[in-house]
Design an enzyme around this catalytic site. Structure first.
Site, short mmCIF file in Angstrom:
data_model
loop_
_atom_site.label_atom_id
_atom_site.label_comp_id
_atom_site.label_asym_id
_atom_site.label_seq_id
_atom_site.Cartn_x
_atom_site.Cartn_y
_atom_site.Cartn_z
CG LEU A 17 21.95 37.40 35.47
CD1 LEU A 17 21.87 36.00 36.07
CD2 LEU A 17 21.56 38.43 36.52
NE ARG A 28 17.82 40.56 29.24
CZ ARG A 28 17.63 39.41 29.90
NH1 ARG A 28 18.48 38.42 29.77
NH2 ARG A 28 16.57 39.25 30.65
CB ALA A 44 25.65 47.22 36.65
NE ARG A 53 13.78 35.00 27.58
CZ ARG A 53 14.54 35.41 28.59
NH1 ARG A 53 14.77 36.69 28.76
NH2 ARG A 53 15.07 34.55 29.42
C1 LIG Z 1 12.36 37.95 37.40
C2 LIG Z 1 13.59 38.21 36.59
C3 LIG Z 1 14.39 37.14 36.18
C4 LIG Z 1 15.54 37.37 35.44
N1 LIG Z 1 16.31 36.31 35.07
C5 LIG Z 1 17.48 36.52 34.39
C6 LIG Z 1 18.35 35.44 34.05
O1 LIG Z 1 18.08 34.28 34.37
N2 LIG Z 1 19.49 35.71 33.39
C7 LIG Z 1 19.84 36.98 33.05
O2 LIG Z 1 20.91 37.17 32.49
N3 LIG Z 1 19.03 38.03 33.36
C8 LIG Z 1 17.86 37.82 34.02
N4 LIG Z 1 17.06 38.90 34.35
C9 LIG Z 1 17.51 40.27 34.03
C10 LIG Z 1 18.57 40.73 35.03
O3 LIG Z 1 18.30 40.20 36.29
C11 LIG Z 1 18.63 42.24 35.17
O4 LIG Z 1 18.59 42.85 33.93
C12 LIG Z 1 19.92 42.69 35.86
O5 LIG Z 1 20.11 41.95 37.04
C13 LIG Z 1 19.92 44.16 36.16
O6 LIG Z 1 21.04 44.49 36.95
P1 LIG Z 1 21.40 46.00 37.25
O7 LIG Z 1 22.61 45.98 38.11
O8 LIG Z 1 21.47 46.76 36.00
O9 LIG Z 1 20.14 46.59 38.04
P2 LIG Z 1 19.39 46.15 39.38
O10 LIG Z 1 19.87 44.87 39.92
O11 LIG Z 1 17.94 46.32 39.13
O12 LIG Z 1 19.85 47.23 40.42
C14 LIG Z 1 19.40 48.55 40.42
C15 LIG Z 1 20.00 49.26 41.59
O13 LIG Z 1 19.75 50.64 41.48
C16 LIG Z 1 19.15 51.14 42.64
N5 LIG Z 1 18.26 52.23 42.23
C17 LIG Z 1 17.32 52.22 41.27
N6 LIG Z 1 16.75 53.42 41.15
C18 LIG Z 1 17.34 54.21 42.06
C19 LIG Z 1 17.19 55.57 42.42
N7 LIG Z 1 16.33 56.39 41.81
N8 LIG Z 1 17.96 56.05 43.42
C20 LIG Z 1 18.87 55.25 44.08
N9 LIG Z 1 19.06 53.97 43.73
C21 LIG Z 1 18.31 53.46 42.76
C22 LIG Z 1 18.46 49.98 43.28
O14 LIG Z 1 18.35 50.21 44.66
C23 LIG Z 1 19.41 48.86 42.94
O15 LIG Z 1 20.45 48.81 43.91
C24 LIG Z 1 15.89 38.68 35.08
C25 LIG Z 1 15.10 39.74 35.49
C26 LIG Z 1 13.95 39.53 36.23
C27 LIG Z 1 13.11 40.69 36.62
#
Ligand SMILES: Cc1cc2nc3c(=O)[nH]c(=O)nc-3n(C[C@H](O)[C@H](O)[C@H](O)COP(=O)(O)OP(=O)(O)OC[C@H]3O[C@@H](n4cnc5c(N)ncnc54)[C@H](O)[C@@H]3O)c2cc1C
Ligand code: SF4
Ligand code: FES
Lengths: 648, 270
Positions: free
Chosen positions: A451, A445, A46, A339
């Site tokens: 993703l 979900r 994101a 799930r």
């Molecule tokens: C093991 C696993 C497998 C998964 N498999 C799938 C799948 O196959 N298909 C699917 O659709 N989803 C899957 N998911 C879910 C999905 O990966 C996540 O929900 C999604 O990638 C989250 O993306 P995001 O950009 O919101 O956050 P994230 O990718 O978690 O990024 C968070 C960002 O915020 C930053 N951050 C956090 N807190 C702070 C702070 N206090 N100060 C500064 N920076 C901060 C971090 O450094 C990072 O850059 C899976 C999740 C896990 C854990």
């Protein structure tokens, strides 16, 4: 500031809302864009995609993450795949079908218009990803391949081996890197957001701690975009990365951003069981394994006890003594039940003392014996080789020879900061994307849709809606950094840090975190009761008091200090967990991943209450000593009819 | 082949010899600690968690080390264990090493990545940002958000897509640099170049990309490749010298093309 829960869903037919809305969003003249400073916190799918896209449009972007490189955000760990309504398989998929599956999968607790938009842009996500070089799996003809995932009857999941999240994130990271190279985005690694700064009721900056030097600093901006991921680590053990936290989102909440459905947590059924109290994290075994693996537990406590005592091996247990409970209870979906349902069934077997994981007993078998006999070991290796290797690497057991042991684990948080259709929170100028917001998944979900949502928010929604806000504020520029609001917020963050370091008690942040995790898992985990939740709220309060009296944070602020980092995050978990429990307590129904034992059907299935709970619960902070207030955003379904999910 | 017995029951007592260095400029040294009752089912980093809890209980500063996902994919963990980056097992990261691979009573030596371009920041934590700088110079395909063509318009033969994927598995951990006597980053850069240059989408910028990434790599102080092959031995994702060969090829072609390149116009001032 009043608490405004108007979702601002555009008028018009569902399928036209987004395009007509986009056509009416205000724009910023290209020549003026660099004069606007936008802060993006987070570099996952994101945040990374949003920062890259806004930078490329010409805005002046600063992006922050806590890892040493934006490429390491936890999106990297996603294995299975990403959904999109491309209908490349010609199996009857469509935007509407993806929309409907997602709404239904979420047990009818998500906002219709947002979910429709998600399905609508899903195809563009795949185009964008391929254009940035994401090497998705292909068929021999050179076209993109798909696989099936839970909760759908079509094949719409795109994947890159078992590393889909990694490849998608590297796509966004490379786009981000390009902007960093050009200079439109400034990247700040190893910076943790500690607070949000409001000026005249609008989000106008953040406070960060430089995790190397300890410098606590204020940043002014025209708007703030928070994409900081999920808060599963409130349970201590989860499939999340060690650094995942609620701090950024919680700080926004404390400044008046509504927190929606905090109790909606996803517990994934197939993770490697806990091996003892030295464990730091849990590892997911992809949902895809349930295509060929059969889930079972011994059919009697005696047998389970003999397995635990080392007197019996799983292979010694005869067919008649095995309880393939998913196949028994859900004959039409069998091992591919969703799930939430599969997780509860595993818990039930273990509660019945039929679990078989060494030590705790908390585990059941995922057995490939029949599939191997039918298809041969090499076929199974071809399908799941990397997962089997990973399993063996962690457990030291060979799953081609002995069944895997699995148990549910905390995996994803559907709850998050409340946002309207523009992904703007209740604080003007504060936008929230990805897992950090609550918007699209309701109470459960579906696999492969996080993703999709992260990239939809980052590539397509935020780059349209953030400029609309900027255009509305005009070119006044961000407030001067001399504004007292920044100095004050900085001071508060410094004081808090100093306070943590000064307690010098006897309990480590990690030990306290572990205690909190136990409370949450036991009382706010897979099955929740009024009694348990009420007790949890009290226990959390006590633990919080203990924390502020007795935590021991060794070391100083002006250096890398992992203890201080953890202490800050645990302190926020200790407040936030209470809201989760309150939310779970007041949601007197069972839906999706939220199972209240008081609300179940005669055969133990979740019982939804659409009359009283077809709404989003949104929590408003009232001050440290006053309980928060629960508001409601009613969910109006124009297109779909509420129906009971059945997988029998 | 693994044993079929359950590995959870045994425990180990160990001596941990670990590099301690309070700041970037301070002089570091090895310190020895004892840990006991480590379950063979624990991971290497969990063993360090326990050691750190022990240090915290004695009000001593815990050992700083990088880690995040703890499942071998984020590339954050970075330790040289008994002289080998990521430790004794092939094809895994530090966080995937489990204690069953060590013996009771053993002394384990832990150091940070040792490489000129990766200065130590504290204890085991090093600064790997030069790898990001290389990517920023050319590790991408230039495409504006929202302007992509349909994903299936250009079919990509499966072997090409598979090769790109093989290369793209690199997690950017820097173990290859740490293992190389020259501190070369050729396997990292080769992997990125092979990923993008193999794909039709990446062809337009192929030469530009290769030259720009190599230039920044050289400027950042990484050494050159003299075919030791240590990098592929430690790479947790199994990337091989094959990608370095592709980098060398693409670089040579790009250089030659640049040399003969003409716009067809008179150059101003030339
Ligand atoms: C093991 C696993 C497998 C998964 N498999 C799938 C799948 O196959 N298909 C699917 O659709 N989803 C899957 N998911 C879910 C999905 O990966 C996540 O929900 C999604 O990638 C989250 O993306 P995001 O950009 O919101 O956050 P994230 O990718 O978690 O990024 C968070 C960002 O915020 C930053 N951050 C956090 N807190 C702070 C702070 N206090 N100060 C500064 N920076 C901060 C971090 O450094 C990072 O850059 C899976 C999740 C896990 C854990
Ligand atoms: S090539 Fe291998 S060792 Fe080098 S950074 Fe990539 S994954 Fe790490
Ligand atoms: S901690 Fe992520 S790869 Fe080791």
């Amino acid at each position: 500031m009043s608490f405004d829960l108007n979702a601002r869903v555009p008028a018009g037919p569902l399928a036209e809302k987004w395009s007509s809305h986009k056509a009416h969003l205000r724009l910023v003249n290209p020549a003026n864009r660099r004069k606007y400073h936008v802060i993006v916190v987070g570099s996952g799918l994101a945040g990374g995609a949003a920062a890259a896209s806004l930078g490329e449009m010409g805005f002046n972007v600063s992006c922050f993450c806590y890892q040493d490189s934006p490429r390491r955000a936890h999106s990297i760990a996603a294995q299975g795949g990403i959904n999109a309504a491309k209908n490349y398989q010609n199996d009857g998929d469509s935007v509407y079908r993806l929309f409907y599956d997602t709404i239904k999968g979420g047990d009818f607790r998500a906002r219709e218009a947002n979910v429709y938009r998600l399905a609508e842009v899903s195809g563009n996500i795949i185009d964008q990803a391929v254009a940035t070089g994401v090497p998705f799996a292909r068929e021999y003809g050179g076209l993109l391949d798909n696989r099936s995932f839970g909760g759908a009857q079509v094949s719409r999941t795109f994947y890159a081996r078992g590393q889909t999240g990694q490849q998608l994130l590297l796509g966004a990271y490379s786009a981000l890197s390009r902007q960093i190279g050009i200079g439109t985005v400034k990247m700040y690694n190893r910076h943790e957001m500690l607070d949000l700064v409001l000026v005249e009721g609008h989000a106008k900056g953040i406070i960060t701690r430089n995790m190397i030097s300890g410098e606590i600093k204020a940043w002014n901006a025209d708007a703030v975009v928070v994409c900081t991921g999920g808060y599963g680590n409130v349970f201590f053990l989860s499939t999340n990365a060690q650094g995942c936290n609620v701090t950024a989102a919680y700080r926004c909440y404390k400044h008046g951003a509504g927190f929606a459905n905090p109790c909606f947590t996803q517990i994934h059924p197939t993770c490697i069981p806990v091996h003892g109290d030295q464990q730091s994290k849990l590892t997911l075994m992809s949902e895809s394994l349930r295509n060929d693996g059969r889930v079972w537990a011994p059919n009697s406590r005696e047998l389970a006890a003999r397995v635990l005592a080392g007197q019996l091996k799983p292979a010694d247990i005869t067919e008649a003594d095995r309880d393939y409970y998913l196949e028994r209870k859900y004959p039409s979906f069998g091992n591919l039940a969703p799930r939430d349902i599969s997780s509860r069934a595993a818990k039930e077997a273990c509660d019945d003392k039929r679990g078989i994981a060494p030590g705790s007993g908390l585990g059941v078998y995922l057995d490939f014996r029949d599939a191997i006999n039918r298809l041969g070991e090499s076929k199974i290796r071809e399908r799941y080789g990397n997962l089997f290797d990973m399993y063996e690497c962690i457990t030291g057991e060979n799953p081609y020879k002995v069944p895997m042991m699995i148990f549910p684990a905390v995996h994803y948080t559907m709850g998050g900061l409340w946002v309207d259709y523009n992904l703007q929170s209740t604080i003007p100028g504060l936008f929230v994307g990805g897992e950090a917001n609550f918007s699209d998944h309701g109470a459960n979900r579906l696999g492969a849709s996080a993703l999709m949502q992260g990239l939809a928010d980052g590539y397509f929604v935020l780059p349209s809606t953030v400029p609309d806000y900027l255009a509305s504020t005009g070119l006044g520029g961000a407030p001067s950094i001399e504004n007292p609001a920044y100095k004050e917020a900085c001071e508060q963050a410094r004081e808090r840090t100093a306070k943590l370091l000064a307690i010098k008690g006897n309990a480590s942040p990690r030990a306290l975190h572990q205690k909190l995790g136990n409370i949450m898992w036991e009382k706010c985990g897979m099955a929740r009761t009024k009694q348990g939740l009420t007790a949890a709220i009290e226990e959390i309060k006590e633990l919080r008091e203990e924390f502020w009296k007795n935590v021991c944070v060794v070391g100083e602020n002006d250096t890398i200090n992992p203890e201080l980092e953890r202490a800050g995050r645990v302190a926020d978990f200790l407040e936030f967990s209470e809201i989760m429990c309150r939310d779970a307590l007041l949601r007197e129904e069972s839906c999706g991943g939220h199972f209240r034992s008081e609300h179940q059907t005669d055969d133990g299935e979740a019982k939804r209450d659409d009359t009283n709970f077809a709404h989003v619960a949104v929590w408003e902070f009232q001050g440290s000593d006053t309980p928060p207030v629960r508001h409601q955003e009613e969910l109006k379904y124009e297109e779909v009819k509420l129906a009971t999910r059945s997988y029998k | 082949m693994s044993n079929e017995t359950n590995a959870h029951d045994q425990t180990l007592n160990l001596t941990i010899r670990v590099w301690r260095q309070p700041t970037r400029l301070a002089k570091g040294s090895f310190k020895e600690y004892k840990v006991s009752n480590i379950s063979t089912g624990s991971s290497f980093l969990e063993m360090l968690d326990i050691l750190n809890e022990q240090l915290v209980a004695q009000k001593e500063e815990p050992i700083a080390f990088d880690h995040d996902c703890r499942e071998g994919i984020c590339g954050m963990c970075s330790m040289t264990i008994n002289g080998v980056p990521h430790g004794p097992l092939q094809g895994v990261t530090t966080c995937q090493v489990h204690m069953r691979h060590f013996k009771d009573g053993e002394t384990i030596t832990i150091e940070p990545w040792r490489a000129r371009p990766f200065p130590v920041i504290k204890d085991i934590v090093v600064d790997r940002t030069p790898l990001d700088s290389i990517t920023q110079a050319g590790g991408f395909i230039s495409i504006r958000t929202g302007s992509a063509i349909d994903a299936n318009i250009i079919p990509i033969p499966k072997p090409v897509a598979d090769r790109a994927m093989d290369a793209a598995e690199c997690i950017g951990c820097g173990a290859c640099v740490a293992a190389c006597p020259n501190a070369a980053a050729m396997l990292f850069v080769g992997s990125k170049v092979a990923h993008f240059n193999s794909l039709p989408q990446g062809k337009a910028e192929k030469e530009q990309r290769t030259l720009a990434m190599v230039k920044v790599m050289d400027e950042a102080g990484f050494g050159s490749c003299t075919n030791y092959g240590e990098c592929q031995a430690v790479c947790p994702k199994g990337n091989t010298l094959d990608f370095i060969a592709q980098l060398n090829r693409d670089y040579a072609v790009a250089k030659i093309k640049r040399f003969f390149q003409s716009t067809g116009k008179k150059r101003a001032g030339a």
